[in-house]
Design a protein around this motif. Structure first.
Motif, mmCIF file in Angstrom:
data_model
loop_
_atom_site.group_PDB
_atom_site.id
_atom_site.type_symbol
_atom_site.label_atom_id
_atom_site.label_comp_id
_atom_site.label_asym_id
_atom_site.label_seq_id
_atom_site.Cartn_x
_atom_site.Cartn_y
_atom_site.Cartn_z
ATOM 1 N N LYS A 34 3.901 -19.523 23.101
ATOM 2 C CA LYS A 34 4.368 -20.114 21.849
ATOM 3 C C LYS A 34 3.329 -20.964 21.116
ATOM 4 O O LYS A 34 3.593 -21.451 20.029
ATOM 5 N N ASN A 35 2.135 -21.141 21.744
ATOM 6 C CA ASN A 35 1.198 -22.086 21.111
ATOM 7 C C ASN A 35 0.539 -21.527 19.852
ATOM 8 O O ASN A 35 0.275 -22.267 18.904
ATOM 9 N N THR A 36 0.252 -20.221 19.815
ATOM 10 C CA THR A 36 -0.295 -19.627 18.583
ATOM 11 C C THR A 36 0.433 -18.319 18.308
ATOM 12 O O THR A 36 0.963 -17.686 19.218
ATOM 13 N N TYR A 37 0.429 -17.898 17.041
ATOM 14 C CA TYR A 37 1.080 -16.627 16.698
ATOM 15 C C TYR A 37 0.369 -15.471 17.391
ATOM 16 O O TYR A 37 1.016 -14.537 17.868
ATOM 17 N N GLN A 38 -0.977 -15.556 17.442
ATOM 18 C CA GLN A 38 -1.735 -14.477 18.084
ATOM 19 C C GLN A 38 -1.325 -14.331 19.547
ATOM 20 O O GLN A 38 -1.100 -13.223 20.040
ATOM 21 N N PHE A 40 1.480 -15.361 20.880
ATOM 22 C CA PHE A 40 2.866 -14.896 20.881
ATOM 23 C C PHE A 40 2.922 -13.378 20.709
ATOM 24 O O PHE A 40 3.590 -12.667 21.463
ATOM 25 N N CYS A 82 5.593 -21.089 15.798
ATOM 26 C CA CYS A 82 4.403 -20.343 15.353
ATOM 27 C C CYS A 82 4.777 -19.029 14.655
ATOM 28 O O CYS A 82 3.951 -18.403 14.005
ATOM 29 N N GLU A 86 5.070 -15.918 9.322
ATOM 30 C CA GLU A 86 4.294 -14.732 9.704
ATOM 31 C C GLU A 86 5.067 -13.461 9.347
ATOM 32 O O GLU A 86 6.291 -13.448 9.357
#
Ligand SMILES: [Zn+2]
Length: 309
Positions: A34-38, A40, A82, A86
């Motif tokens: 969950k820390n970055t969209y990438q 995730f 995150c 997006e």
């Protein structure tokens, strides 16, 4: 074969369902990054890729927190922060260009799973599903299709105000995290059931309140009766708009069988004419409703056809 994905705050669950038997033939769980969209997105792809290596599949359905804003195509309102802002669905389509993909929220997945293969299977074209868990959400099926709505708000019963709100429901008005006041979720979720109990008594967990009621504790019995009245009010206002064939309850509170006859008896007086006899039933699939509903979502959207034997 249908691939369904249920994305939660702690884990991503993926299944492959055989539409000829409605059976889950593969199941896989991995932690949600969950820390970055990438990060995730990579964790989502890991689940899909591993399932794709096991079976040939005809579609991918995703149950995700939040919703897609139709105007922008971007995610909104997700508790996996995150993800907000997006273009998750387009990114998935770019990663898997040869497979039809659809995405919706978990309450809609509950409605779809029960309508396609569960407790609402007998309904010919409509149902309302309500999740009464940590929060309160809902999904609406009309004419055999899930109603996402223009703003992705279809079925968001949890953030309507509690009908006929009075001091008997709460000592004072309470603001919801969404910014509105006296939302249904503040009363009807499992958390809300415990919150309103604690306004007048020492705090107890929902299961403890039900256990004490079972032993004859009057204050607990009254609290459950009052909760059922609140839920009947909320459902009655929806019946007056969409008049579904069946109402399904899911989430932790739905496992308390004692609720059903009480809510059923209280529903009709809160509907126009006072006679609606809409059956209120427990969802069948429990924790599996998310993945199953997701798997059947592309079928409901007409993106893929079932090849039932
Ligand atoms: Zn709210």
């Amino acid at each position: 074969m249908l691939l369904g994905l249920d994305i939660g705050g702690t884990k991503i669950e993926g299944v492959i369902v055989s539409p000829s038997t409605n059976n889950v033939v593969h199941r896989l769980r991995k932690p949600t990054v969950k820390n970055t969209y990438q990060g995730f997105f990579t964790s989502v792809r890991l689940v899909i890729d591993e399932l794709l290596s096991r079976e040939s599949i005809q579609s991918i359905g995703v149950g995700s927190p939040g919703s897609i804003n139709r105007q922008t195509g971007l995610m909104q309102g997700a508790n996996i922060v995150c993800l907000n802002g997006e273009d998750f669905l387009s990114d998935l389509k770019a990663a898997y260009p040869h497979v039809p993909i659809a995405l919706t929220n978990d309450a809609n997945c509950l409605a779809i799973s029960e309508y396609e293969t569960g407790a609402a299977k007998q309904a010919s074209n409509s149902c309302l599903a309500v999740i009464l868990g940590t929060g309160c959400g809902g999904g609406v099926i009309i004419n055999g299709s899930i109603v996402d709505g223009q703003h992705g708000l279809g079925g968001e019963i949890g953030h309507n105000p509690l009908p006929y709100f009075s001091e008997h429901d709460d000592g004072a008005s309470t603001q919801c995290y969404c910014g509105a006041w006296n939302c249904n979720e503040l009363f009807l979720s499992g958390t809300g059931f415990e919150r309103t109990w604690a306004l007048k008594h020492s705090p107890l967990s929902a299961p403890d309140i039900f256990a004490k009621a079972h032993l004859g504790e009057q204050s607990c019995i009254q609290h459950i009766e009052h909760y059922c009245d609140q839920l009947a009010r909320a459902l009655g206002t929806i019946v007056n708009i969409i008049d579904p064939e069946v109402i399904l309850l899911g989430g932790g509170m739905s496992n308390q069988d004692v609720l059903y006859p009480i809510i059923q008896a209280k529903l009709a007086p809160y509907t126009f004419g006072g006679k609606a006899s809409t059956p209120i039933v427990k969802a069948m699939h429990g924790d599996s409703s998310g993945v199953l509903g997701a798997a059947y979502l592309p079928v409901m959207h007409g993106l893929t056809k079932l090849r039932r034997n």
